[in-house]
Scaffold this active site. Sequence first.
Site, PDB file in Angstrom:
ATOM      1  N   ASP A  43       0.834  -1.208   0.000  1.00  0.00           N
ATOM      2  CA  ASP A  43       0.000   0.000   0.000  1.00  0.00           C
ATOM      3  C   ASP A  43       0.868   1.258   0.000  1.00  0.00           C
ATOM      4  O   ASP A  43       0.358   2.380  -0.064  1.00  0.00           O
ATOM      5  CB  ASP A  43      -1.029  -0.006   1.138  1.00  0.00           C
ATOM      6  CG  ASP A  43      -0.404  -0.072   2.511  1.00  0.00           C
ATOM      7  OD1 ASP A  43       0.835  -0.128   2.618  1.00  0.00           O
ATOM      8  OD2 ASP A  43      -1.170  -0.057   3.510  1.00  0.00           O
ATOM      9  N   SER A  44       2.203   1.070   0.015  1.00  0.00           N
ATOM     10  CA  SER A  44       3.117   2.196  -0.199  1.00  0.00           C
ATOM     11  C   SER A  44       2.877   2.806  -1.576  1.00  0.00           C
ATOM     12  O   SER A  44       3.382   3.885  -1.876  1.00  0.00           O
ATOM     13  CB  SER A  44       4.577   1.747  -0.073  1.00  0.00           C
ATOM     14  OG  SER A  44       4.824   0.626  -0.912  1.00  0.00           O
ATOM     15  N   ASP A  82      -1.158  -6.191  -0.308  1.00  0.00           N
ATOM     16  CA  ASP A  82      -1.436  -5.590   0.999  1.00  0.00           C
ATOM     17  C   ASP A  82      -2.932  -5.432   1.207  1.00  0.00           C
ATOM     18  O   ASP A  82      -3.662  -5.057   0.269  1.00  0.00           O
ATOM     19  CB  ASP A  82      -0.802  -4.186   1.049  1.00  0.00           C
ATOM     20  CG  ASP A  82       0.377  -4.118   1.995  1.00  0.00           C
ATOM     21  OD1 ASP A  82       0.490  -4.985   2.883  1.00  0.00           O
ATOM     22  OD2 ASP A  82       1.181  -3.176   1.854  1.00  0.00           O
ATOM     23  N   LYS A 110      -1.023  -9.570   2.846  1.00  0.00           N
ATOM     24  CA  LYS A 110      -0.265  -9.083   4.013  1.00  0.00           C
ATOM     25  C   LYS A 110      -1.139  -8.123   4.791  1.00  0.00           C
ATOM     26  O   LYS A 110      -1.815  -7.283   4.194  1.00  0.00           O
ATOM     27  CB  LYS A 110       1.019  -8.391   3.563  1.00  0.00           C
ATOM     28  CG  LYS A 110       1.752  -7.701   4.721  1.00  0.00           C
ATOM     29  CD  LYS A 110       3.154  -7.292   4.357  1.00  0.00           C
ATOM     30  CE  LYS A 110       3.287  -5.951   3.681  1.00  0.00           C
ATOM     31  NZ  LYS A 110       2.753  -4.800   4.438  1.00  0.00           N
ATOM     32  N   GLU A 112      -1.244  -5.526   8.431  1.00  0.00           N
ATOM     33  CA  GLU A 112      -0.455  -4.886   9.496  1.00  0.00           C
ATOM     34  C   GLU A 112      -1.041  -5.173  10.871  1.00  0.00           C
ATOM     35  O   GLU A 112      -2.250  -5.033  11.081  1.00  0.00           O
ATOM     36  CB  GLU A 112      -0.425  -3.365   9.275  1.00  0.00           C
ATOM     37  CG  GLU A 112       0.392  -2.963   8.068  1.00  0.00           C
ATOM     38  CD  GLU A 112       0.590  -1.442   7.949  1.00  0.00           C
ATOM     39  OE1 GLU A 112       0.317  -0.695   8.906  1.00  0.00           O
ATOM     40  OE2 GLU A 112       1.023  -1.031   6.859  1.00  0.00           O
ATOM     41  N   GLU A 174       9.361  -4.377  10.351  1.00  0.00           N
ATOM     42  CA  GLU A 174       9.759  -3.075   9.797  1.00  0.00           C
ATOM     43  C   GLU A 174      10.364  -2.171  10.864  1.00  0.00           C
ATOM     44  O   GLU A 174       9.756  -1.926  11.914  1.00  0.00           O
ATOM     45  CB  GLU A 174       8.538  -2.385   9.150  1.00  0.00           C
ATOM     46  CG  GLU A 174       8.922  -1.029   8.538  1.00  0.00           C
ATOM     47  CD  GLU A 174       7.900  -0.449   7.576  1.00  0.00           C
ATOM     48  OE1 GLU A 174       6.881  -1.107   7.294  1.00  0.00           O
ATOM     49  OE2 GLU A 174       8.144   0.687   7.104  1.00  0.00           O
TER      50      GLU A 174
HETATM   51  O1  KIV Z   1       3.539  -1.127   1.589  1.00  0.00           O
HETATM   52  C1  KIV Z   1       4.713  -1.518   1.564  1.00  0.00           C
HETATM   53  O2  KIV Z   1       5.488  -1.257   0.645  1.00  0.00           O
HETATM   54  C2  KIV Z   1       5.167  -2.326   2.684  1.00  0.00           C
HETATM   55  C3  KIV Z   1       6.639  -2.590   2.791  1.00  0.00           C
HETATM   56  C4  KIV Z   1       7.323  -1.373   3.254  1.00  0.00           C
HETATM   57  C5  KIV Z   1       6.936  -3.753   3.646  1.00  0.00           C
HETATM   58  O3  KIV Z   1       4.396  -2.731   3.495  1.00  0.00           O
END
Ligand code: KIV
Length: 245
Positions: A43-44, A82, A110, A112, A174
């Site tokens: 989600d970056s 994510d 994934k 959080e 992280e």
């Molecule tokens: O969203 C992302 O890119 C991430 C990584 C920084 C692990 O969660």
Amino acid sequence: MLSIKEIQNKKKNKEKISIITAYDFAFARMAEEAGIDQILVGDSLANVMLGYPSTRDIGMAEMILFTRAVAKGAPNTHIIADMPYLSDGDPETAMENAKRLLEVGAHSVKLEGAKINVIEALIKKGIPVMGHLGLLPQTAESFKQYGKTEAEADQLLKEALAIDKLGVYSMVLEHVPESLGSLISQRVSATTIGIGAGRNTDGQVLVLHDVLGINGGKIPPFAKKFADVFEVGVRGISDYIRSIR
Ligand code: KIV
């Protein structure tokens, strides 16, 4: 494409796992061609692709769009998508959203935080889950290193052991001290994937735009730039403009 079993075997055989983020067709192709083990549609993308200040600014619509594009570009690579902010607030909502990400080409999701009920429900339904502990960009108030104090380190180890017991196949750690990254990696059976967690995790993940210097400017202190695509791009476009004039 690496199966979950093969990813887990890498830990047993002490082979490091390489993961990079990608968000679109072209860069997913590039990552697959380079031989990356797994691609994370992180989600970056909110920050590096869309220019938003926070990962909280995107939702399922964006994640579906970008995951679909990555799946088309890297058909032979394990893709992790994510779960965006609020998409995993309770087990039912998380299940519905995880399925949507798998439908467009993700092989695992994934999420959080140590969201016990959610992780348990997804795994029970056969959805492979990667955890994410330490600095949690969706909810963090500051981007400081997490796990420096004894209390924080104890809490983090507890969370890692709890999600490991639920059966996450992997977990991102992280921005935590190297000693904590090492300790957790030794104590859990899931593969640990560090980003700013030192050298001793089972694998590493970095953001594509940091690795390739795509956006120019500063990158986080724990990232590393291996190429300067911004500079190459500006030079190429300048040459193009000159050729027209
Ligand atoms: O969203 C992302 O890119 C991430 C990584 C920084 C692990 O969660």
